[in-house]
Write a protein that holds these residues in place. Structure first.
Motif, PDB file in Angstrom:
ATOM      1  N   LEU A 160      23.383 -51.103 -69.298  1.00  0.00           N
ATOM      2  CA  LEU A 160      24.122 -51.594 -70.469  1.00  0.00           C
ATOM      3  C   LEU A 160      23.656 -50.932 -71.761  1.00  0.00           C
ATOM      4  O   LEU A 160      24.429 -50.817 -72.722  1.00  0.00           O
ATOM      5  CB  LEU A 160      23.975 -53.113 -70.585  1.00  0.00           C
ATOM      6  CG  LEU A 160      24.569 -53.943 -69.448  1.00  0.00           C
ATOM      7  CD1 LEU A 160      24.297 -55.420 -69.681  1.00  0.00           C
ATOM      8  CD2 LEU A 160      26.068 -53.688 -69.327  1.00  0.00           C
ATOM      9  N   ALA A 161      22.408 -50.470 -71.791  1.00  0.00           N
ATOM     10  CA  ALA A 161      21.887 -49.820 -72.999  1.00  0.00           C
ATOM     11  C   ALA A 161      22.621 -48.525 -73.313  1.00  0.00           C
ATOM     12  O   ALA A 161      22.586 -48.044 -74.448  1.00  0.00           O
ATOM     13  CB  ALA A 161      20.392 -49.559 -72.850  1.00  0.00           C
ATOM     14  N   LEU A 162      23.295 -47.959 -72.319  1.00  0.00           N
ATOM     15  CA  LEU A 162      24.107 -46.761 -72.561  1.00  0.00           C
ATOM     16  C   LEU A 162      25.471 -47.123 -73.145  1.00  0.00           C
ATOM     17  O   LEU A 162      26.282 -46.240 -73.424  1.00  0.00           O
ATOM     18  CB  LEU A 162      24.283 -45.979 -71.263  1.00  0.00           C
ATOM     19  CG  LEU A 162      22.982 -45.398 -70.682  1.00  0.00           C
ATOM     20  CD1 LEU A 162      23.241 -44.751 -69.325  1.00  0.00           C
ATOM     21  CD2 LEU A 162      22.374 -44.385 -71.631  1.00  0.00           C
ATOM     22  N   GLU A 163      25.695 -48.425 -73.311  1.00  0.00           N
ATOM     23  CA  GLU A 163      26.932 -48.960 -73.915  1.00  0.00           C
ATOM     24  C   GLU A 163      28.185 -48.401 -73.233  1.00  0.00           C
ATOM     25  O   GLU A 163      29.059 -47.828 -73.889  1.00  0.00           O
ATOM     26  CB  GLU A 163      26.936 -48.686 -75.421  1.00  0.00           C
ATOM     27  CG  GLU A 163      25.731 -49.316 -76.121  1.00  0.00           C
ATOM     28  CD  GLU A 163      25.684 -49.055 -77.608  1.00  0.00           C
ATOM     29  OE1 GLU A 163      25.773 -50.012 -78.382  1.00  0.00           O
ATOM     30  OE2 GLU A 163      25.555 -47.871 -77.999  1.00  0.00           O
ATOM     31  N   PRO A 164      28.275 -48.594 -71.916  1.00  0.00           N
ATOM     32  CA  PRO A 164      29.415 -48.042 -71.175  1.00  0.00           C
ATOM     33  C   PRO A 164      30.707 -48.794 -71.464  1.00  0.00           C
ATOM     34  O   PRO A 164      30.713 -49.990 -71.759  1.00  0.00           O
ATOM     35  CB  PRO A 164      28.993 -48.242 -69.714  1.00  0.00           C
ATOM     36  CG  PRO A 164      28.123 -49.455 -69.742  1.00  0.00           C
ATOM     37  CD  PRO A 164      27.359 -49.353 -71.040  1.00  0.00           C
TER      38      PRO A 164
END
Length: 285
Positions: A160-164
């Motif tokens: 989620l930290a890659l903001e998909p």
């Protein structure tokens, strides 16, 4: 982003005597913001299809369209790297990929790898850990000091930290107890509703399909044999059983109850709440 597959074929070991047709003529539309479930027994092609959706594989022929980018057999790998940031994947047992000395560093690794400044990446990591329900007291702990369920939440925070824009779930609850499974699926549902993330779930657990999906794609021997709303797919139990697929327990019970009492439902109940409401309605008549 919308996702569209047009006549996608994939052959492993193409051009050799060991060639295997894994996908054949797959055409499928996955609208932005939707929740799509992929179902099919082992060997149906689910994993291969997922690897086309997260750009780990390219089609042997046909095309995959992710937003405004078209992927074919001739697409260059360098052209696909930027796409992978927008498509997060939670594999089976994602906790096996944890490696940093603290969980906050582990979650921050992906954003930093894509060029985010360390301080900003650490702030984002803390935010995502809170989103998945990991208490702040563990942020500087080793991931290997956590329970299996907590490790999985950390791994998901890293995705989620890659903001998909798209989240691909490949049997995400494997190995968890029923409580852990429920908590994880509820988390994904919350992300879908609140952040409008497109979710693509591959699973054998039809209860999840009934509870969460708004579209089901049924695969068999590398072909797409049926698509539709869960209510439409689960209405034909005989067709599913021919393909070695189960129906949710709620649907099975609802059908048995209706048959025994000569009831008919305005629409097939898919969840316990829907079944309860249907029974209450029938008893009032």
């Amino acid at each position: 982003m919308d996702i569209k597959l047009e006549n996608v074929n994939h052959v492993y070991n193409l051009g050799t005597p060991m060639a295997v047709d894994a996908l054949r003529g797959i055409s499928l539309m996955i609208p932005q913001g939707s929740y799509t479930a992929l179902v099919g027994h082992t060997g149906s092609g689910k994993s291969t299809l997922l690897q086309h959706l997260n750009v780990l594989l390219k089609p042997s022929s046909g095309q995959v369209i992710l937003g405004d980018q078209v992927i074919t057999a001739k697409s260059k790998d360098a052209e696909l790297k930027s796409l992978r940031r927008h498509i997060g994947t939670v594999f089976q047992f994602p906790e096996a990929q944890l490696f940093e000395e603290t969980i906050v560093k582990d979650v921050a690794f992906g954003p930093q790898n894509y060029g985010m400044h360390q301080e900003k990446a650490m702030d984002l990591a803390r935010e995502m850990l809170q989103v998945v329900g990991v208490d702040e007291q563990y942020f500087n702990s080793s991931p290997f000091e956590l329970s299996g369920g907590q490790q999985r939440r950390v791994a998901i925070a890293g995705v989620l930290a890659l903001e998909p824009e798209v989240l691909i779930l490949d049997e995400p609850t494997a190995g968890l107890d029923p409580k852990g499974q429920y908590e994880l699926m509820s988390l994904f549902s919350q992300l879908h509703k609140e952040k409008k993330i497109t979710i693509i779930l591959a699973t054998h657990q039809m209860e999840y399909v009934a509870e969460y999906a708004d579209q089901v794609a049924v695969l068999e021997a590398g072909t797409l044999v049926k698509t539709g709303h869960p209510r439409e797919i689960f209405a034909d139990q005989a067709w599913l059983k021919e393909r070695q697929l189960d129906v949710p327990e709620v649907v099975d019970f609802a059908n048995q109850l209706a048959e025994g009492k000569n009831w008919s439902y305005p629409e097939l109940p898919l969840t316990i709440q829907e079944l309860s409401d249907s029974i209450a309605h029938q008893l009032k008549q």
